[in-house]
Design an enzyme around this catalytic site. Structure first.
Site, PDB file in Angstrom:
ATOM      1  N   GLU A  17       0.875  -1.179   0.000  1.00 49.45           N
ATOM      2  CA  GLU A  17       0.000   0.000   0.000  1.00 49.45           C
ATOM      3  C   GLU A  17       0.904   1.218   0.000  1.00 49.45           C
ATOM      4  O   GLU A  17       1.891   1.264   0.726  1.00 49.45           O
ATOM      5  CB  GLU A  17      -0.880  -0.009   1.260  1.00 49.45           C
ATOM      6  CG  GLU A  17      -1.688   1.271   1.451  1.00 49.45           C
ATOM      7  CD  GLU A  17      -2.499   1.254   2.755  1.00 49.45           C
ATOM      8  OE1 GLU A  17      -2.862   0.169   3.242  1.00 49.45           O
ATOM      9  OE2 GLU A  17      -2.755   2.349   3.285  1.00 49.45           O
ATOM     10  N   GLU A  36      -1.092  11.155   4.057  1.00 53.21           N
ATOM     11  CA  GLU A  36      -1.991  10.856   5.165  1.00 53.21           C
ATOM     12  C   GLU A  36      -2.019  12.088   6.060  1.00 53.21           C
ATOM     13  O   GLU A  36      -1.020  12.748   6.241  1.00 53.21           O
ATOM     14  CB  GLU A  36      -1.451   9.713   6.026  1.00 53.21           C
ATOM     15  CG  GLU A  36      -1.343   8.400   5.328  1.00 53.21           C
ATOM     16  CD  GLU A  36      -0.778   7.350   6.270  1.00 53.21           C
ATOM     17  OE1 GLU A  36      -1.418   6.308   6.411  1.00 53.21           O
ATOM     18  OE2 GLU A  36       0.293   7.562   6.839  1.00 53.21           O
TER      19      GLU A  36
END
Ligand SMILES: *[C@@H]1O[C@H](CO)[C@@H](O)[C@H](O)[C@H]1NC(C)=O
Ligand SMILES: *[C@@H]1O[C@H](CO)[C@@H](O)[C@H](O)[C@H]1NC(C)=O
Ligand SMILES: CC(=O)N[C@H]1CO[C@H](CO)[C@@H](O)[C@@H]1O
Length: 303
Positions: free
Chosen positions: A122, A127
């Site tokens: 991933e 983020e």
């Protein structure tokens, strides 16, 4: 808090294994997203206080909206929720195509994941939760993928083991150095471009604020041909030195989603100065989400 207006230009690029020059293969804008991405009405994998709806529902409730070069996704900002009912209606998009080696220029909450997590890896291009740092790019892998402590990047590493099992799912992150790369500062600066280049020998991530004088013209203009060699030192650099990227990363879908609370944001809710517990706040304060949306100008893939 959650409010995060994100109005920006977005590019997403996919690259070849040979050299740093790439040609545009896909260009998504406005209504084009409805064909190239699927609205996933699934349970949030990170247990957020959201109810991801299908495309028809999202369009009917104006949670997904398009006009010209605007493509907007948002969470419902009108309904007070029953604590025992489903979460706040929201949107999760997954690209219909999958990509291996490539370059991406993107915005908060765009990430890429393979079908067999974590074995296909991933890549979180960015983020960030509750308008707070960590504003970072992270790799999440199976065991046997680490990063050298010293490497050519402008950001700050938060950990060098990418194995989710060994790091309680944290992976190996690198924080962006600029203060305007996420949250209100990002929005006040008019957004910006995130670029991610994935090859067999490295993954690199760059960020340029909207008015940054150094944003490469091929990024800014969404050129049909780009050259990542001219983009300077990335803020995050993940070399294959002690991580076989071909073995740890499979074909990825691009995902764009807006979740609320959940495993990460919920856990740091109080620490970020948000009132009360996260789910109750989401249930009772629909208007808090009026400015929590993504407005995407375009998304381009290069290969
Ligand atoms: C739908 O959302 C868009 C983008 O946020 C907004 O400009 C438009 O006014 C909304 N339409 C309605 C009917 O609320
Ligand atoms: C998108 O969803 C993933 C999990 O599916 C979650 O980890 C991430 O925080 C979400 N991003 C946003 C901006 O809501
Ligand atoms: C907006 C924001 O949170 N920016 C932070 C991103 O990360 C760097 C490095 O930790 C901070 O200095 C910024 O303030």
């Amino acid at each position: 808090m959650f409010a995060s207006r994100t109005t920006l230009t977005v590019a997403c690029l996919v690259a070849s294994v040979f050299g740093a020059t790439y040609q545009q293969t896909d260009s998504h804008q406005g209504s084009g997203f409805l064909k190239s991405f699927t609205h996933q009405a699934i349970a949030d994998p990170t247990h957020g206080r959201v109810n991801y709806v299908d495309q028809a529902t999202a369009l009917a409730q104006n949670l997904t909206y398009y006009s010209g070069d605007h493509f907007v996704i948002r969470a419902d900002d009108k309904t007070v929720l029953s604590p025992s009912g489903p979460g706040r209606n929201s949107v999760r998009l997954q690209s219909n195509k999958q990509y291996t080696t490539h370059v991406t220029v993107t915005w908060p909450a765009l990430w890429e994941v393979g079908a067999d997590w974590p074995n296909q890896g991933e890549i979180d291009v960015l983020e960030g939760v509750n308008d707070q740092a960590p504003n970072q790019s992270t790799l999440h892998t199976s065991s046997g993928c680490t990063m050298p402590a010293s490497r050519s990047q402008t950001g700050t590493s938060t950990g060098n083991n990418c194995d989710v099992a060994a790091t309680n799912n944290a992976g190996c992150g690198v924080q962006a150095p600029s203060a305007n790369s996420y949250g209100p500062a990002f929005n006040n600066a008019g957004g910006g471009w995130y670029a991610m280049e994935r090859t067999s020998s490295f993954i690199k991530v760059w960020f340029w604020s909207r008015n940054d004088g150094s944003v490469p013209s091929d990024v800014k203009n969404g050129a049909t041909s780009i050259n990542t060699d001219n983009w300077g030192t990335p803020y995050a650099y993940f070399p294959s030195q002690s991580c076989d990227l071909n073995a740890h990363f499979g074909a990825h879908n691009i995902i764009i989603n807006l979740t609320l609370c959940g495993d990460w944001a919920g856990a740091v809710f109080d620490a970020d100065g948000c009132p009360g517990d996260c789910a109750t706040y989401v249930n009772n304060n629909p208007s808090a989400f009026t400015n929590a949306y993504f407005d995407i100008q375009w998304l381009k893939i290069y290969g």
